[in-house]
Write a protein that holds these residues in place. Sequence first.
Motif, mmCIF file in Angstrom:
data_model
loop_
_atom_site.group_PDB
_atom_site.id
_atom_site.type_symbol
_atom_site.label_atom_id
_atom_site.label_comp_id
_atom_site.label_asym_id
_atom_site.label_seq_id
_atom_site.Cartn_x
_atom_site.Cartn_y
_atom_site.Cartn_z
ATOM 1 N N TYR A 1 -10.186 3.146 -11.446
ATOM 2 C CA TYR A 1 -9.475 4.412 -11.304
ATOM 3 C C TYR A 1 -9.392 4.804 -9.827
ATOM 4 C CZ TYR A 1 -9.845 5.036 -16.351
ATOM 5 O OH TYR A 1 -9.737 4.882 -17.697
ATOM 6 N N PRO A 2 -8.305 5.434 -9.423
ATOM 7 C CA PRO A 2 -8.192 5.856 -8.020
ATOM 8 C C PRO A 2 -9.116 7.037 -7.724
ATOM 9 C CG PRO A 2 -6.332 6.687 -9.289
ATOM 10 C CD PRO A 2 -7.107 5.801 -10.217
ATOM 11 N N SER A 3 -9.373 7.259 -6.436
ATOM 12 C CA SER A 3 -10.151 8.428 -6.037
ATOM 13 C C SER A 3 -9.337 9.694 -6.300
ATOM 14 C CB SER A 3 -10.513 8.342 -4.553
ATOM 15 O OG SER A 3 -9.329 8.381 -3.763
ATOM 16 N N GLU B 1 0.812 -1.213 0.000
ATOM 17 C CA GLU B 1 0.000 0.000 0.000
ATOM 18 C C GLU B 1 0.850 1.270 0.000
ATOM 19 O OE1 GLU B 1 -2.503 -0.585 3.352
ATOM 20 O OE2 GLU B 1 -3.985 -1.789 2.252
ATOM 21 N N LYS C 1 -6.176 1.549 -2.755
ATOM 22 C CA LYS C 1 -6.785 0.309 -3.220
ATOM 23 C C LYS C 1 -6.601 -0.812 -2.188
ATOM 24 C CE LYS C 1 -8.221 1.784 -7.177
ATOM 25 N NZ LYS C 1 -9.681 1.792 -7.507
ATOM 26 N N MET D 1 -8.678 -3.147 -11.160
ATOM 27 C CA MET D 1 -8.069 -2.076 -10.369
ATOM 28 C C MET D 1 -9.005 -0.880 -10.230
ATOM 29 S SD MET D 1 -5.003 -2.933 -9.317
ATOM 30 C CE MET D 1 -4.215 -1.359 -8.975
ATOM 31 N N GLU E 1 -8.708 -2.927 -0.890
ATOM 32 C CA GLU E 1 -9.418 -4.173 -1.182
ATOM 33 C C GLU E 1 -8.669 -5.005 -2.220
ATOM 34 O OE1 GLU E 1 -10.507 -1.135 -4.094
ATOM 35 O OE2 GLU E 1 -10.498 -1.132 -1.895
ATOM 36 N N VAL E 2 -8.002 -4.343 -3.154
ATOM 37 C CA VAL E 2 -7.217 -5.069 -4.158
ATOM 38 C C VAL E 2 -5.990 -5.697 -3.508
ATOM 39 C CG1 VAL E 2 -5.902 -4.840 -6.294
ATOM 40 C CG2 VAL E 2 -8.041 -3.589 -6.019
ATOM 41 N N LYS F 1 -1.788 -1.811 -12.720
ATOM 42 C CA LYS F 1 -1.824 -3.278 -12.690
ATOM 43 C C LYS F 1 -0.422 -3.851 -12.509
ATOM 44 C CE LYS F 1 -3.658 -3.874 -16.745
ATOM 45 N NZ LYS F 1 -3.604 -2.478 -17.210
ATOM 46 N N ILE G 1 0.797 1.296 -3.906
ATOM 47 C CA ILE G 1 -0.532 1.334 -4.514
ATOM 48 C C ILE G 1 -1.444 2.205 -3.649
ATOM 49 C CG2 ILE G 1 -2.482 -0.035 -5.321
ATOM 50 C CD1 ILE G 1 0.107 -0.504 -6.853
ATOM 51 N N ASP H 1 -7.785 -4.511 -16.336
ATOM 52 C CA ASP H 1 -8.287 -3.143 -16.446
ATOM 53 C C ASP H 1 -7.598 -2.449 -17.603
ATOM 54 O OD1 ASP H 1 -9.756 -0.794 -15.778
ATOM 55 O OD2 ASP H 1 -9.724 -1.422 -13.683
#
Length: 333
Positions: free
Chosen positions: A183-185, A25, A31, A181, A33-34, A58, A28, A52
């Motif tokens: 898109y990120p927030s 993390e 994410k 994946m 949960e991923v 990824k 990444i 994705d």
Amino acid sequence: MTTMAGPRELEYLAGVTGAIKSAIESVIEGKPEVVDLAVTVLLAEGHLLVEDVPGVGKTMLAKAMGRAVDCTVRRIQFTPDLLPSDVTGVSIYRQERHEFEFKPGAIFANIVVGDEINRASPKTQSALLECMEEHQVTVDGVTHRLESPFIVVATQNPVEMEGTFPLPEAQRDRFMARVSMGYPSANAELDMLGHHGEHDPLAGLRPACDANTVRSLIAVARAVYAADGIKEYVVNLVRATRSTPELRLGASPRSALHLLRASKARAAISGRGHVIPDDVQALAPLVLAHRLMPSAEAQLARRSPADVLTSILGQVPVPAPRVATSSNGSWPA
């Protein structure tokens, strides 16, 4: 008599997996949960398919996972001209010794990062079938074992994109789970610009454990208790995908085994020595959806396999919690 995971082993597992997730993390952003699913698949001795559009992280996820565990990591860039021997290895004749010498391919590693796996031809993709299922490679009639732990973390672009080949059904079935994946927030994307724009985030990532530790964690996860009621629930879910008219291809028996193993790993990471229905329900869409093929009617109704699974989860009865005894094998409350 089956050995069950004890409180000390589970506490140790939770601590190590927490360190692994924290390391991933740090690379990444946003994410969790991923990352949770990636670690779950690692402990369940499975393989992970990350699907994705390009540019959402990824490959970075796969590489960060490889860095977080201090073991051998190989990366394979799948292209249309990649040969099966590039993956598995080849026997070379040494004239001075009058014998063949095996040169291992890129698959000989603990963590194999398969980048854009669906850009290779189906022939090359099929070279992974024996490796992923049996943890071995057979070249020129000689079998070579792959060292444990062994996990393939493959990335895939949507099949609508140019230059992609759909994965064969047999290969999709060998991936324990598939995740998107997304898109990120906005905040995570802003943090990414601040952190990743100044330096390579992988450069500062330090391993949280080694291969021997992962092997011990896999043994603990494997020893998590799954009662007969939980196993019947898994089988009922899988069989329901084969009887619904909305699917022309249901889940395989292998998928039931993968779902149970992943549920055990999730329970262990949560600090529990037994599987509960929540574990199965949380993982079922991730473990089963990519193996299913919708019927023509479902496609016309724009019903995806994930939508069908949601309906099945609502219809299949959930086993009631009961106190476990040696005679009834029920799962603990």
